[in-house]
Design a protein around this motif. Structure first.
Motif, PDB file in Angstrom:
ATOM      1  N   LYS A  14       0.866  -1.169   0.000  1.00 35.89           N
ATOM      2  CA  LYS A  14       0.000   0.000   0.000  1.00 35.89           C
ATOM      3  C   LYS A  14       0.907   1.225   0.000  1.00 35.89           C
ATOM      4  O   LYS A  14       1.714   1.411   0.912  1.00 35.89           O
ATOM      5  CB  LYS A  14      -0.909   0.018   1.233  1.00 35.89           C
ATOM      6  N   PHE A  15       0.819   2.046  -1.060  1.00 35.33           N
ATOM      7  CA  PHE A  15       1.710   3.191  -1.141  1.00 35.33           C
ATOM      8  C   PHE A  15       1.009   4.389  -1.762  1.00 35.33           C
ATOM      9  O   PHE A  15      -0.018   4.259  -2.438  1.00 35.33           O
ATOM     10  CB  PHE A  15       2.970   2.840  -1.940  1.00 35.33           C
ATOM     11  N   GLU A  16       1.584   5.558  -1.511  1.00 34.36           N
ATOM     12  CA  GLU A  16       1.124   6.799  -2.127  1.00 34.36           C
ATOM     13  C   GLU A  16       2.342   7.577  -2.605  1.00 34.36           C
ATOM     14  O   GLU A  16       3.350   7.662  -1.894  1.00 34.36           O
ATOM     15  CB  GLU A  16       0.338   7.656  -1.133  1.00 34.36           C
ATOM     16  N   VAL A  17       2.256   8.098  -3.810  1.00 34.95           N
ATOM     17  CA  VAL A  17       3.299   8.988  -4.322  1.00 34.95           C
ATOM     18  C   VAL A  17       2.932  10.413  -3.928  1.00 34.95           C
ATOM     19  O   VAL A  17       1.835  10.891  -4.222  1.00 34.95           O
ATOM     20  CB  VAL A  17       3.428   8.868  -5.850  1.00 34.95           C
ATOM     21  N   ILE A  18       3.851  11.091  -3.239  1.00 36.70           N
ATOM     22  CA  ILE A  18       3.603  12.434  -2.727  1.00 36.70           C
ATOM     23  C   ILE A  18       4.492  13.431  -3.476  1.00 36.70           C
ATOM     24  O   ILE A  18       5.721  13.261  -3.512  1.00 36.70           O
ATOM     25  CB  ILE A  18       3.899  12.516  -1.210  1.00 36.70           C
ATOM     26  N   GLU A  19       3.883  14.438  -4.059  1.00 33.58           N
ATOM     27  CA  GLU A  19       4.642  15.420  -4.833  1.00 33.58           C
ATOM     28  C   GLU A  19       5.206  16.534  -3.950  1.00 33.58           C
ATOM     29  O   GLU A  19       6.307  17.021  -4.177  1.00 33.58           O
ATOM     30  CB  GLU A  19       3.743  16.025  -5.928  1.00 33.58           C
ATOM     31  N   ASP A  20       4.450  16.953  -2.957  1.00 33.68           N
ATOM     32  CA  ASP A  20       4.891  18.033  -2.067  1.00 33.68           C
ATOM     33  C   ASP A  20       5.897  17.477  -1.064  1.00 33.68           C
ATOM     34  O   ASP A  20       5.568  16.589  -0.258  1.00 33.68           O
ATOM     35  CB  ASP A  20       3.679  18.628  -1.343  1.00 33.68           C
ATOM     36  N   TYR A  21       7.124  18.009  -1.095  1.00 35.43           N
ATOM     37  CA  TYR A  21       8.172  17.467  -0.216  1.00 35.43           C
ATOM     38  C   TYR A  21       8.020  18.055   1.189  1.00 35.43           C
ATOM     39  O   TYR A  21       8.713  18.995   1.600  1.00 35.43           O
ATOM     40  CB  TYR A  21       9.563  17.761  -0.781  1.00 35.43           C
ATOM     41  N   ASN A  22       7.101  17.467   1.921  1.00 39.98           N
ATOM     42  CA  ASN A  22       6.790  17.944   3.270  1.00 39.98           C
ATOM     43  C   ASN A  22       6.283  16.758   4.082  1.00 39.98           C
ATOM     44  O   ASN A  22       5.413  16.023   3.632  1.00 39.98           O
ATOM     45  CB  ASN A  22       5.726  19.039   3.190  1.00 39.98           C
ATOM     46  N   LEU A  23       6.836  16.579   5.274  1.00 39.91           N
ATOM     47  CA  LEU A  23       6.489  15.416   6.095  1.00 39.91           C
ATOM     48  C   LEU A  23       5.500  15.753   7.204  1.00 39.91           C
ATOM     49  O   LEU A  23       5.055  14.861   7.931  1.00 39.91           O
ATOM     50  CB  LEU A  23       7.767  14.821   6.716  1.00 39.91           C
ATOM     51  N   ASP A  24       5.110  16.987   7.331  1.00 41.55           N
ATOM     52  CA  ASP A  24       4.302  17.402   8.483  1.00 41.55           C
ATOM     53  C   ASP A  24       2.961  16.684   8.577  1.00 41.55           C
ATOM     54  O   ASP A  24       2.403  16.531   9.670  1.00 41.55           O
ATOM     55  CB  ASP A  24       4.070  18.910   8.447  1.00 41.55           C
ATOM     56  N   PHE A  25       2.442  16.194   7.455  1.00 44.28           N
ATOM     57  CA  PHE A  25       1.153  15.498   7.491  1.00 44.28           C
ATOM     58  C   PHE A  25       1.236  14.166   8.232  1.00 44.28           C
ATOM     59  O   PHE A  25       0.219  13.564   8.564  1.00 44.28           O
ATOM     60  CB  PHE A  25       0.608  15.288   6.069  1.00 44.28           C
ATOM     61  N   LEU A  26       2.451  13.698   8.516  1.00 40.65           N
ATOM     62  CA  LEU A  26       2.632  12.436   9.249  1.00 40.65           C
ATOM     63  C   LEU A  26       3.018  12.670  10.714  1.00 40.65           C
ATOM     64  O   LEU A  26       3.415  11.729  11.404  1.00 40.65           O
ATOM     65  CB  LEU A  26       3.700  11.565   8.566  1.00 40.65           C
ATOM     66  N   LYS A  27       2.862  13.885  11.187  1.00 42.04           N
ATOM     67  CA  LYS A  27       3.320  14.222  12.543  1.00 42.04           C
ATOM     68  C   LYS A  27       2.673  13.360  13.611  1.00 42.04           C
ATOM     69  O   LYS A  27       3.309  13.022  14.617  1.00 42.04           O
ATOM     70  CB  LYS A  27       3.051  15.700  12.828  1.00 42.04           C
ATOM     71  N   ASP A  28       1.445  12.951  13.419  1.00 43.44           N
ATOM     72  CA  ASP A  28       0.739  12.169  14.440  1.00 43.44           C
ATOM     73  C   ASP A  28       0.656  10.686  14.090  1.00 43.44           C
ATOM     74  O   ASP A  28      -0.046   9.920  14.757  1.00 43.44           O
ATOM     75  CB  ASP A  28      -0.673  12.728  14.637  1.00 43.44           C
ATOM     76  N   GLU A  29       1.384  10.283  13.054  1.00 37.16           N
ATOM     77  CA  GLU A  29       1.399   8.875  12.643  1.00 37.16           C
ATOM     78  C   GLU A  29       2.589   8.145  13.268  1.00 37.16           C
ATOM     79  O   GLU A  29       3.577   8.766  13.672  1.00 37.16           O
ATOM     80  CB  GLU A  29       1.481   8.775  11.115  1.00 37.16           C
ATOM     81  N   LYS A  30       2.483   6.818  13.327  1.00 37.13           N
ATOM     82  CA  LYS A  30       3.603   6.006  13.787  1.00 37.13           C
ATOM     83  C   LYS A  30       4.503   5.700  12.584  1.00 37.13           C
ATOM     84  O   LYS A  30       4.127   4.947  11.687  1.00 37.13           O
ATOM     85  CB  LYS A  30       3.097   4.715  14.424  1.00 37.13           C
ATOM     86  N   ILE A  31       5.686   6.306  12.580  1.00 36.30           N
ATOM     87  CA  ILE A  31       6.626   6.129  11.485  1.00 36.30           C
ATOM     88  C   ILE A  31       7.602   5.009  11.847  1.00 36.30           C
ATOM     89  O   ILE A  31       8.293   5.083  12.872  1.00 36.30           O
ATOM     90  CB  ILE A  31       7.380   7.435  11.182  1.00 36.30           C
ATOM     91  N   ALA A  32       7.648   3.992  11.017  1.00 34.31           N
ATOM     92  CA  ALA A  32       8.466   2.816  11.324  1.00 34.31           C
ATOM     93  C   ALA A  32       9.917   2.991  10.890  1.00 34.31           C
ATOM     94  O   ALA A  32      10.848   2.723  11.651  1.00 34.31           O
ATOM     95  CB  ALA A  32       7.877   1.585  10.643  1.00 34.31           C
ATOM     96  N   LYS A  33      10.123   3.467   9.655  1.00 37.15           N
ATOM     97  CA  LYS A  33      11.480   3.626   9.138  1.00 37.15           C
ATOM     98  C   LYS A  33      11.426   4.499   7.891  1.00 37.15           C
ATOM     99  O   LYS A  33      10.358   4.736   7.320  1.00 37.15           O
ATOM    100  CB  LYS A  33      12.119   2.270   8.811  1.00 37.15           C
ATOM    101  N   ILE A  34      12.604   4.967   7.474  1.00 37.07           N
ATOM    102  CA  ILE A  34      12.739   5.746   6.248  1.00 37.07           C
ATOM    103  C   ILE A  34      13.862   5.141   5.416  1.00 37.07           C
ATOM    104  O   ILE A  34      14.916   4.771   5.944  1.00 37.07           O
ATOM    105  CB  ILE A  34      13.024   7.224   6.545  1.00 37.07           C
ATOM    106  N   LEU A  35      13.618   5.058   4.110  1.00 33.22           N
ATOM    107  CA  LEU A  35      14.611   4.516   3.187  1.00 33.22           C
ATOM    108  C   LEU A  35      15.015   5.578   2.171  1.00 33.22           C
ATOM    109  O   LEU A  35      14.169   6.356   1.712  1.00 33.22           O
ATOM    110  CB  LEU A  35      14.047   3.318   2.412  1.00 33.22           C
ATOM    111  N   TYR A  36      16.302   5.591   1.844  1.00 29.74           N
ATOM    112  CA  TYR A  36      16.779   6.268   0.647  1.00 29.74           C
ATOM    113  C   TYR A  36      16.971   5.171  -0.393  1.00 29.74           C
ATOM    114  O   TYR A  36      17.621   4.156  -0.108  1.00 29.74           O
ATOM    115  CB  TYR A  36      18.116   6.965   0.875  1.00 29.74           C
ATOM    116  N   GLU A  37      16.429   5.387  -1.590  1.00 28.29           N
ATOM    117  CA  GLU A  37      16.528   4.356  -2.632  1.00 28.29           C
ATOM    118  C   GLU A  37      17.242   4.884  -3.859  1.00 28.29           C
ATOM    119  O   GLU A  37      16.920   5.950  -4.381  1.00 28.29           O
ATOM    120  CB  GLU A  37      15.126   3.869  -3.022  1.00 28.29           C
ATOM    121  N   LYS A  38      18.240   4.137  -4.301  1.00 23.15           N
ATOM    122  CA  LYS A  38      18.921   4.377  -5.568  1.00 23.15           C
ATOM    123  C   LYS A  38      19.649   3.087  -5.925  1.00 23.15           C
ATOM    124  O   LYS A  38      20.265   2.462  -5.053  1.00 23.15           O
ATOM    125  CB  LYS A  38      19.910   5.547  -5.466  1.00 23.15           C
ATOM    126  N   ARG A  39      19.593   2.713  -7.170  1.00 24.63           N
ATOM    127  CA  ARG A  39      20.217   1.447  -7.567  1.00 24.63           C
ATOM    128  C   ARG A  39      21.712   1.643  -7.806  1.00 24.63           C
ATOM    129  O   ARG A  39      22.253   1.366  -8.884  1.00 24.63           O
ATOM    130  CB  ARG A  39      19.489   0.868  -8.791  1.00 24.63           C
TER     131      ARG A  39
END
Length: 275
Positions: A133-158
């Motif tokens: 389950k994913f969403e592509v977000i265009e606005d580079y802003n994380l504030d909408f997740l302030k009250d969510e439980k964030i498990a981890k963050i990945l940087y992806e590049k091959r």
């Protein structure tokens, strides 16, 4: 006697995001003998239902899964969360903002969804294949997740060399508050400090009242290192890099797409080396 086996998924248990028959059959036989078989993955729990169905532990009592590199521990019956240790929002925001001007795709995982920034088309295709389950977000802003439980963050590049160079440039405030690992030749993964697959293993083994001497761990990549080191019998898949193989007590002859997991199960649970 080994009572519980922890297995990485990608490039270890799975082929094209499914458990091949050779691994399924070995796992079924081992479970009949009483072995707990526990997926130990960087994936979210909502990305693995089909995999759990293929190994017979979907929605089952006293069957477990370790997700987000050990940050989430679930009893499969009714998706019961036993333990969660995620990123505090201020730390997550530092990791997120650090990537603003980097040439990477950024994936932010909450318990329920993966939010993709600077979207890479190949990564989107991968998430579709993984049934994430994913969403592509265009606005580079994380504030909408302030009250969510964030498990981890990945940087992806091959480009793993590029990702490893980024680790050395991380601000000290991130280095002091995060665990960093690499996987699948494309991810730099950041969990909260102290969380890794070894941490998740120890938590579940203690919860079940088992002993670490009763554990097997098998994996192929750098986010599997602590699992391999923590298990009594740490196993590396044939495709693993040499430095990972050096940490293991056993290296499989078969690669992941040939049934590496079945090899370990047959040798140490079902076969002549069964203790």
């Amino acid at each position: 006697m080994y009572r519980i086996m922890f297995s990485d998924l990608d490039e270890t248990l799975l082929v094209n995001h499914h458990v091949p028959k050779v691994n399924q059959e070995a796992i079924f036989k081992a479970r009949e003998k009483g072995l707990k078989f526990v997926p130990c993955t960087g994936r979210a729990f909502n990305m693995i239902p089909e995999i759990l169905k293929e190994i017979g532990t979907y929605d089952q009592e006293e069957e477990y899964s370790l997700c987000f590199n050990g940050g989430l521990i679930v009893e499969n019956k009714n998706n019961k969360i036993l333990h969660f240790k995620g990123l505090e929002f201020d730390i997550a925001k530092k990791i997120f903002e650090n990537a603003r001007n980097l040439d990477v795709c950024v994936l932010v995982f909450t318990l329920d969804c993966c939010y993709i920034f600077h979207a890479d088309e190949n990564e989107i295709e991968r998430k579709i294949a993984q049934k994430a389950k994913f969403e592509v977000i265009e606005d580079y802003n994380l504030d909408f997740l302030k009250d969510e439980k964030i498990a981890k963050i990945l940087y992806e590049k091959r480009d793993m060399d590029f990702l490893k160079s980024l680790e050395t440039k991380l601000p000290q405030s991130i280095k002091e508050t995060c665990s960093v690992a690499f996987s699948s030749g494309r991810y730099m993964e950041m969990n909260t400090k102290g969380v890794d697959k070894g941490y998740g293993m120890r938590w579940l083994v203690n919860y079940l009242g088992y002993d670490m001497d009763e554990t097997i761990g098998i994996g192929d990549n750098y986010n599997d290192v602590e699992m391999i080191k923590t298990a009594k019998l740490g196993c590396a898949v044939a495709c693993a890099n040499d430095d990972i193989k050096e940490l293991a007590q056993y290296v499989t002859e078969k690669d992941y797409d040939e049934g590496a997991v079945s090899e370990v199960v047959e040798k140490f649970i079902l076969g002549e080396n069964h203790e």
